[in-house]
Design an enzyme around this catalytic site. Structure first.
Site, PDB file in Angstrom:
ATOM      1  N   CYS A 114      17.457  12.039 -11.934  1.00 21.80           N
ATOM      2  CA  CYS A 114      18.450  11.768 -10.933  1.00 21.80           C
ATOM      3  C   CYS A 114      19.956  11.632 -10.353  1.00 21.80           C
ATOM      4  O   CYS A 114      20.032  11.608  -9.045  1.00 21.80           O
ATOM      5  CB  CYS A 114      18.219   9.634 -10.701  1.00 21.80           C
ATOM      6  N   HIS A 254      22.811   6.181  -5.367  1.00 20.75           N
ATOM      7  CA  HIS A 254      21.591   6.993  -5.935  1.00 20.75           C
ATOM      8  C   HIS A 254      20.243   5.563  -5.871  1.00 20.75           C
ATOM      9  O   HIS A 254      20.852   4.400  -5.786  1.00 20.75           O
ATOM     10  CB  HIS A 254      21.558   6.873  -7.428  1.00 20.75           C
ATOM     11  N   ASN A 284      12.603   5.122  -5.278  1.00 24.26           N
ATOM     12  CA  ASN A 284      13.572   6.270  -6.025  1.00 24.26           C
ATOM     13  C   ASN A 284      12.665   7.622  -6.384  1.00 24.26           C
ATOM     14  O   ASN A 284      11.861   7.640  -6.340  1.00 24.26           O
ATOM     15  CB  ASN A 284      13.593   5.301  -7.827  1.00 24.26           C
TER      16      ASN A 284
END
Ligand code: COA
Length: 329
Positions: A114, A254, A284
């Site tokens: 990520c 994020h 996500n």
């Protein structure tokens, strides 16, 4: 003096298939209420059949090149941040190069989960500053939906697919990427990974039956890391640029979990209004998440020339990182 390097074109892409919390209620023992209150997520996008990560990447790249006023032949180098390549052993960035027609570009994949978009922008910036290339197409694209165990409510409800692309070039002095911080807290335990299908544990029938070929996460361990990593990375990147949180106009974190972002806001002593959030729509999307959020923030007019942004990510590895960016467009 090193050149100033910044984003001269930005593009995003989210696949059309929408997976809502109500859809998840039909698959596992969960509820819209549980998912919303624990994560903030309402829906995500999934790649449709026949779409691989490179296809999402190409759509975002086309949008970024259009925004930069460039054609694929102009691209000198492609960095694709992804942990969900179309195939194993062949880099997905080569597929992107071929599908996009970026015939003059060399390409490699960057695997930092990520944090991938942050890592790729930092690497791209230094490749331009070194004089090696004049432009770099940085893409972050993921099809995490393909790695999910649709029976695992602990992990699978969090993730979605998407892509973002940025063209990096020299920009006006004092603009662009001002400073960055990249960090790794390597772990050997299976906090967030797919245990089987790599070189250590090749696929077996048993592993398929046990669900070990899918993404598995220890949510609480990741949560503990994330609430520290987000503020630490942001502060470290600011310090590297002799800046403080007071200099920031917007934070693009994020998009993993609303509670993680709220905790980071408290630790950084910044109001939540300074954090751009679109995780309710996409969940996500791993490496794509920060780029997808930046792209939407720009589209919504929340970013103007001269604004100081902090882009901050964290993820499997465990990796984390942040980049301070003075918007130059
Ligand atoms: N629906 C309903 N209940 C669920 C559920 C779901 N989708 N997922 C887990 N639960 C249950 C658990 O089984 C547990 O039940 P139990 O108490 O009977 O054992 C209960 O809810 C609480 O689980 P817990 O893991 O303590 O919840 P949490 O508040 O920690 O939230 C996460 C779980 C995954 C949302 C949270 O830990 C998290 O977001 N972690 C970070 C994950 C992340 O960001 N990953 C990506 C990093 S890049």
């Amino acid at each position: 003096m090193l050149k100033s390097v910044g984003i001269v074109g930005l593009g995003i892409y989210a696949p059309e298939k929408v997976m809502t919390n109500a859809d998840w209620e039909k698959l596992v023992d969960t509820s819209d209420e549980w998912i919303r209150t624990r994560t903030g997520i309402q829906e995500r996008r999934y790649a449709v059949e026949g779409q691989g990560t490179s296809d999402l990447a190409v759509e975002a790249a086309k949008n970024a090149l259009k925004d930069a006023g460039m054609v694929p032949e102009d691209v000198e180098f492609i960095i694709l941040a992804t942990c969900t390549p179309d195939y194993r052993a062949q880099n997905a960035s080569s597929l992107v190069q071929a599908k996009l027609g970026a015939v003059n570009a060399a390409a490699f994949d960057l695997s930092a989960a990520c944090s991938g978009f942050i890592y790729a922008l930092a690497v791209g910036k230094s490749m331009i500053q070194s004089g090696m290339y004049k432009n770099i197409l940085v893409i972050a694209a993921e099809s995490v939906s393909r790695l999910l165990n649709m029976k695992d409510r602990n992990t699978a409800i969090l993730f979605g697919d998407g892509a973002a692309a940025a063209v990096l070039k020299e920009v006006e002095d004092g603009y662009g990427i001002i400073s960055s911080f990249l960090g790794t807290e390597g772990v050997t335990d299976d906090i967030l990974r797919i245990n089987v299908g790599g070189t250590l544990h090749p696929v077996t029938h048993e592993a398929i039956d046990n669900g070990d070929v899918y993404l598995k996460m220890n949510g609480q361990e990741v949560f503990k890391f994330a609430v520290k990593a987000l503020p630490k990375a942001t502060k470290s990147a600011l310090e590297a640029g002799n800046l403080t949180v007071e200099d920031l106009d917007l934070v693009i974190p994020h998009q993993a979990n609303m509670r993680i972002i709220e905790s980071a806001a408290k630790r950084l002593k910044l109001p939540m209004e300074m954090f751009y959030v679109n995780l309710q729509k996409y969940g996500n999307t791993s490496a794509a998440s920060v780029g997808l959020a930046l792209g939407e923030a720009v589209q919504e007019g929340k970013v103007k020339k001269g604004d100081m942004l902090a882009l901050t990510g964290f993820g499997a590895g465990l990796t984390y990182g942040s980049l301070v960016l003075k918007w130059s467009k």
